[in-house]
Scaffold this active site. Sequence first.
Site, PDB file in Angstrom:
ATOM      1  CB  CYS A 128       4.437  20.344  -7.122  1.00 46.10           C
ATOM      2  SG  CYS A 128       5.813  19.875  -8.187  1.00 46.10           S
ATOM      3  CG  HIS A 172      -1.990  -1.121   1.078  1.00 40.69           C
ATOM      4  ND1 HIS A 172      -2.779  -1.532   2.132  1.00 40.69           N
ATOM      5  CD2 HIS A 172      -2.354  -1.891   0.028  1.00 40.69           C
ATOM      6  CE1 HIS A 172      -3.561  -2.523   1.732  1.00 40.69           C
ATOM      7  NE2 HIS A 172      -3.329  -2.753   0.461  1.00 40.69           N
TER       8      HIS A 172
HETATM    9  P1  NAD Z   1      -7.277  -3.626  10.002  1.00 42.94           P
HETATM   10  O1  NAD Z   1      -7.405  -2.420  10.863  1.00 42.94           O
HETATM   11  O2  NAD Z   1      -8.381  -4.036   9.139  1.00 42.94           O
HETATM   12  O3  NAD Z   1      -6.912  -4.916  10.864  1.00 42.94           O
HETATM   13  C1  NAD Z   1      -5.927  -4.928  11.823  1.00 42.94           C
HETATM   14  C2  NAD Z   1      -5.870  -6.334  12.407  1.00 42.94           C
HETATM   15  O4  NAD Z   1      -4.872  -6.375  13.405  1.00 42.94           O
HETATM   16  C3  NAD Z   1      -7.163  -6.785  13.062  1.00 42.94           C
HETATM   17  O5  NAD Z   1      -7.474  -8.104  12.619  1.00 42.94           O
HETATM   18  C4  NAD Z   1      -6.844  -6.768  14.562  1.00 42.94           C
HETATM   19  O6  NAD Z   1      -7.540  -7.791  15.252  1.00 42.94           O
HETATM   20  C5  NAD Z   1      -5.365  -7.041  14.536  1.00 42.94           C
HETATM   21  N1  NAD Z   1      -4.616  -6.516  15.685  1.00 42.94           N
HETATM   22  C6  NAD Z   1      -4.797  -5.352  16.351  1.00 42.94           C
HETATM   23  N2  NAD Z   1      -3.858  -5.210  17.306  1.00 42.94           N
HETATM   24  C7  NAD Z   1      -3.048  -6.300  17.213  1.00 42.94           C
HETATM   25  C8  NAD Z   1      -1.875  -6.719  17.913  1.00 42.94           C
HETATM   26  N3  NAD Z   1      -1.338  -5.993  18.911  1.00 42.94           N
HETATM   27  N4  NAD Z   1      -1.298  -7.891  17.562  1.00 42.94           N
HETATM   28  C9  NAD Z   1      -1.823  -8.646  16.559  1.00 42.94           C
HETATM   29  N5  NAD Z   1      -2.931  -8.301  15.865  1.00 42.94           N
HETATM   30  C10 NAD Z   1      -3.530  -7.138  16.193  1.00 42.94           C
HETATM   31  O7  NAD Z   1      -6.010  -3.353   9.214  1.00 42.94           O
HETATM   32  P2  NAD Z   1      -5.552  -4.015   7.920  1.00 42.94           P
HETATM   33  O8  NAD Z   1      -6.265  -5.287   7.675  1.00 42.94           O
HETATM   34  O9  NAD Z   1      -4.107  -4.025   7.988  1.00 42.94           O
HETATM   35  O10 NAD Z   1      -6.071  -2.990   6.768  1.00 42.94           O
HETATM   36  C11 NAD Z   1      -6.158  -1.611   6.862  1.00 42.94           C
HETATM   37  C12 NAD Z   1      -5.274  -0.887   5.843  1.00 42.94           C
HETATM   38  O11 NAD Z   1      -4.999   0.408   6.346  1.00 42.94           O
HETATM   39  C13 NAD Z   1      -3.930  -1.505   5.716  1.00 42.94           C
HETATM   40  O12 NAD Z   1      -3.930  -2.271   4.579  1.00 42.94           O
HETATM   41  C14 NAD Z   1      -2.948  -0.341   5.594  1.00 42.94           C
HETATM   42  O13 NAD Z   1      -2.770   0.017   4.261  1.00 42.94           O
HETATM   43  C15 NAD Z   1      -3.628   0.780   6.253  1.00 42.94           C
HETATM   44  N6  NAD Z   1      -3.110   1.061   7.607  1.00 42.94           N
HETATM   45  C16 NAD Z   1      -1.751   1.111   7.809  1.00 42.94           C
HETATM   46  C17 NAD Z   1      -1.272   1.393   9.074  1.00 42.94           C
HETATM   47  C18 NAD Z   1       0.215   1.410   9.304  1.00 42.94           C
HETATM   48  O14 NAD Z   1       0.963   1.660   8.362  1.00 42.94           O
HETATM   49  N7  NAD Z   1       0.683   1.132  10.537  1.00 42.94           N
HETATM   50  C19 NAD Z   1      -2.153   1.636  10.140  1.00 42.94           C
HETATM   51  C20 NAD Z   1      -3.514   1.600   9.879  1.00 42.94           C
HETATM   52  C21 NAD Z   1      -3.975   1.311   8.595  1.00 42.94           C
END
Ligand code: NAD
Length: 268
Positions: free
Chosen positions: A154, A122
Amino acid sequence: MGKKDDIIERAARMIDAARKVVTLTGAGISVESGIPDFRSPGGLWTRYDPVVYATFESFISDPSKFWEMAADLHPLLENAEPNPAHLALAELERLGKCDAVITQNIDHLHQRAGSTVVLELHGTYRTGTCLACRKQHTYEQIKVSAFQGEIPRCLSCGGVVKPDVVLFGEPLNASVLQRSNELASECDLMLVIGCGLEVYPAASIPTYAKRAGANIIFVNIASTPYDPIADLILLGKAGEVLPKVVEEYKKITTGGRRHFGIWKSKDN
Ligand code: NAD
């Protein structure tokens, strides 16, 4: 359900037995670094409606909304440090047991932890591209505006800069996606860590690995729609579970509990 220690040991033994290990990570792995995931209670989407703040269409019609949300997010991203789960994966790579990390995260924490083969499905918040002239900008060049919630402009033409993250409704980088799918079909073990598996095409990656014959291990604090394809589910925080698995793997491989036979010289 087995005892927790047994499950940790089974995970370590599956890693030991695997020829090629590939990891898929989602927002959950970075929650313990202080970056909230999107869908859990209290997550980002409970505060910002993704349709208004994070679709490609909404960005094109009004980029100020996205950058308003970014002002909230950027200090978190900037101050976050890799947690024990990121560090455990980097150690697995050094031990020859993590061929690649495919991540949905944009936070750069795997690289900062020391993982060297990271596919950012992403994109990344570390760069931005002008929608008018395509000039790419470094984070340093867009940071001041990003922190103030203003649209970065930009440096060449004054156009609107979009961060190099994939917004909803925007295609993924084709070569990154293709390489991720290849890795999924080449590996014989996939670790799926902190992924809600509700965002496609990333959510299909474990299924490709399973169809190609790989074992699948999930690490998550909650169940996911894909739990039925997992061979092992480690329920718990990634930052607590993964270091234990890596320690157990090291015990198995260096603690004398695994050997291929004992050779004795005639004199003994
Ligand atoms: P999501 O929010 O849909 O799911 C997160 C998952 O992590 C959930 O299943 C939850 O149960 C689990 N979780 C939460 N805390 C946890 C922990 N401490 N240990 C293990 N598991 C844990 O996120 P997603 O499926 O990754 O999709 C959302 C999209 O948003 C991502 O694809 C990404 O592109 C973006 N995103 C990125 C970030 C980042 O870069 N850190 C943060 C938020 C969202």
